[in-house]
Write a protein that holds these residues in place. Structure first.
Motif, PDB file in Angstrom:
ATOM      1  N   LYS A 184       0.827  -1.207   0.000  1.00 46.45           N
ATOM      2  CA  LYS A 184       0.000   0.000   0.000  1.00 46.45           C
ATOM      3  C   LYS A 184       0.862   1.258   0.000  1.00 46.45           C
ATOM      4  O   LYS A 184       0.525   2.260  -0.634  1.00 46.45           O
ATOM      5  CB  LYS A 184      -0.921   0.011   1.222  1.00 46.45           C
ATOM      6  CG  LYS A 184      -2.062  -0.985   1.166  1.00 46.45           C
ATOM      7  CD  LYS A 184      -2.965  -0.819   2.379  1.00 46.45           C
ATOM      8  CE  LYS A 184      -4.128  -1.809   2.340  1.00 46.45           C
ATOM      9  NZ  LYS A 184      -4.993  -1.663   3.541  1.00 46.45           N
ATOM     10  N   ILE A 185       1.970   1.214   0.720  1.00 42.93           N
ATOM     11  CA  ILE A 185       2.847   2.383   0.789  1.00 42.93           C
ATOM     12  C   ILE A 185       3.486   2.644  -0.569  1.00 42.93           C
ATOM     13  O   ILE A 185       3.478   3.769  -1.079  1.00 42.93           O
ATOM     14  CB  ILE A 185       3.935   2.175   1.860  1.00 42.93           C
ATOM     15  CG1 ILE A 185       3.303   1.905   3.232  1.00 42.93           C
ATOM     16  CG2 ILE A 185       4.850   3.388   1.938  1.00 42.93           C
ATOM     17  CD1 ILE A 185       4.301   1.497   4.289  1.00 42.93           C
ATOM     18  N   VAL A 186       4.025   1.600  -1.172  1.00 42.94           N
ATOM     19  CA  VAL A 186       4.746   1.748  -2.439  1.00 42.94           C
ATOM     20  C   VAL A 186       3.816   2.227  -3.546  1.00 42.94           C
ATOM     21  O   VAL A 186       4.242   2.934  -4.467  1.00 42.94           O
ATOM     22  CB  VAL A 186       5.423   0.413  -2.812  1.00 42.94           C
ATOM     23  CG1 VAL A 186       6.035   0.482  -4.197  1.00 42.94           C
ATOM     24  CG2 VAL A 186       6.493   0.069  -1.791  1.00 42.94           C
ATOM     25  N   ALA A 187       2.534   1.891  -3.462  1.00 47.16           N
ATOM     26  CA  ALA A 187       1.576   2.311  -4.496  1.00 47.16           C
ATOM     27  C   ALA A 187       1.434   3.825  -4.572  1.00 47.16           C
ATOM     28  O   ALA A 187       0.941   4.348  -5.581  1.00 47.16           O
ATOM     29  CB  ALA A 187       0.218   1.674  -4.224  1.00 47.16           C
ATOM     30  N   LEU A 188       1.875   4.552  -3.543  1.00 44.70           N
ATOM     31  CA  LEU A 188       1.766   6.009  -3.538  1.00 44.70           C
ATOM     32  C   LEU A 188       2.958   6.686  -4.207  1.00 44.70           C
ATOM     33  O   LEU A 188       2.949   7.900  -4.409  1.00 44.70           O
ATOM     34  CB  LEU A 188       1.632   6.512  -2.098  1.00 44.70           C
ATOM     35  CG  LEU A 188       0.408   5.982  -1.337  1.00 44.70           C
ATOM     36  CD1 LEU A 188       0.471   6.411   0.117  1.00 44.70           C
ATOM     37  CD2 LEU A 188      -0.875   6.474  -1.981  1.00 44.70           C
TER      38      LEU A 188
END
Length: 411
Positions: free
Chosen positions: A159-163
């Motif tokens: 979820k973090i990397v998707a930003l």
């Protein structure tokens, strides 16, 4: 004729020089004040014309176009740029600002091309469009920042990397808080994911940013990019129960995705401040899985001795919070046993066997225990009992259990 003798030229006195400087200074001030008054008069006239334009749009268009150009020039030369940007931010939030009434398309008779020309001449974001005709607003930055906070709190690296930006030409980059010079900048989602897998290997993480994002916190790099920087704290709860606090500073560069229009992280730089990482004092040290396993195995060993007193010694003898037992073979009529004497009475009957062997799960993990209060933890699951009766029969009991362990403050 005799020529008039030439007198020597003397430089003007210091007093005269000072007077001339003062005169020039006064003239400059008067000019600036006059220019600003003219600009405000033009703005007032434009606002009044906007009201009239509802009844006579064609006449308004005729008078407004040259007037708008003059207003733009006066604004550019007399009003500071930051004042114009602040007015734009206020107009977007309230939708009642005077600049919004002048420069928006609705009700003004100004076409989009004319509005763009005015914007280019004034050199400021267009307040009548969202978001700022391509500029990045504080609300947008706060939204994407809070998404990052929620992703970190979820402990989900994906979820973090998707930003972070996935653009092959301009991928998102990360200079992590705990990275070193040898590692360098992580410039692809794969390496960023690798970082956050380690970073999120905690029981809990809570980032603490400043509560709001204002125009003063942002640096507009261009119409699609903005830098946001400041200081934040991280509160870590380790899997062994320790609590840490990290003081750090950050810089985010957000870039608008041209396809989706959403802000993505183009650069994230984070580093510890001199305060660094500190361990927070806890009033009560959390109970670890190893401690639970030790207490559980002591109970198993006591049961295998078939001695009721040895088993009862494992239960709390605190008068204010005595040990409790809801026995495997007890009934509703028996109720809960809340004293060492009633617990002993139970085990006198329970241990009346030739042999007993409890069979718990071999290990105790963090997932098996639940903190229920300061110095208290619940441990539950399923176990079996193997009984050898005095008459030679062998029995097996399948049961479920819940133990609540409390640390003795004295021992």
């Amino acid at each position: 004729p005799m020529a008039r003798p030439r007198l020597p030229r003397h430089p003007p006195s210091d007093t005269l020089r000072t007077d001339r400087r003062h005169c020039r200074s006064y003239l400059r001030r008067i000019y600036k004040m006059t220019a600003r008054i003219c600009a405000l008069v033009c703005l007032a006239a434009a606002t009044a014309s906007a009201a009239v334009s509802r009844d006579a749009p064609s006449a308004f268009q005729f008078t407004f176009r040259p007037l708008a150009s003059r207003v733009a020039k006066n604004l550019r030369h007399t009003l500071p740029r930051h004042f114009a940007i602040q007015e734009a931010a206020t107009a977007e939030k309230t939708s009642t600002g005077f600049l919004d009434r002048i420069f928006t398309k609705s009700g003004s008779g100004v076409t989009e091309d004319e509005a763009a020309a005015i914007e280019a001449e004034v050199g400021m974001p267009h307040p009548g469009e969202t978001p700022y005709k391509g500029f990045v607003s504080p609300v947008e930055v706060k939204t994407v920042r809070d998404e990052w906070v929620a992703a970190v709190e979820s402990l989900d690296p994906e979820k973090i990397v998707a930003l972070y930006s996935a653009d092959a030409a301009l991928p998102g980059a990360l200079l992590g808080t705990v990275d070193t010079v040898e590692i360098g900048a992580r410039q692809c989602r794969t390496s960023i994911l690798e970082y956050f897998k380690v970073f999120c290997n905690k029981a809990a993480i809570k980032p603490a940013f400043p509560p709001e994002v204002t125009m003063d916190d942002l640096i507009q790099l261009d119409k699609g990019s903005v830098a946001y920087n400041g200081y934040y704290d991280f509160y870590f709860t380790e899997k062994d129960g320790r609590q840490l606090k990290a003081h750090a500073k950050f810089t985010y560069v957000y870039r608008r995705n041209p396809q989706t229009g959403k802000l993505e992280i183009a650069l994230h730089n984070s580093g510890l401040t001199p305060q660094g990482l500190v361990e927070l004092e806890s009033p009560e040290k959390p109970i670890t899985p190893a401690e639970v396993k030790e207490a559980r195995d002591a109970w198993i060993a006591a049961v295998r001795t078939l001695d009721p007193d040895t088993v009862v010694a494992q239960y709390s003898a605190d008068a204010s919070l005595p040990g409790n037992l809801l026995g495997t073979v007890d009934t509703m009529e028996t109720k809960r046993r809340q004293s060492p004497s009633t617990i002993r009475e139970y085990f006198v009957g329970f241990l009346n066997k030739e042999k007993i062997k409890p069979a718990f799960p071999p290990e105790v993990t963090q997932a098996d225990i639940i903190p229920v209060g300061p110095g208290m933890v619940a441990y539950n699951g399923y176990y079996d009992f193997y009984f050898w009766e005095h008459d030679g029969r062998h029995l097996k009991a399948h049961a479920k259990f819940t133990y609540i362990y409390r640390r003795n403050p004295e021992t």
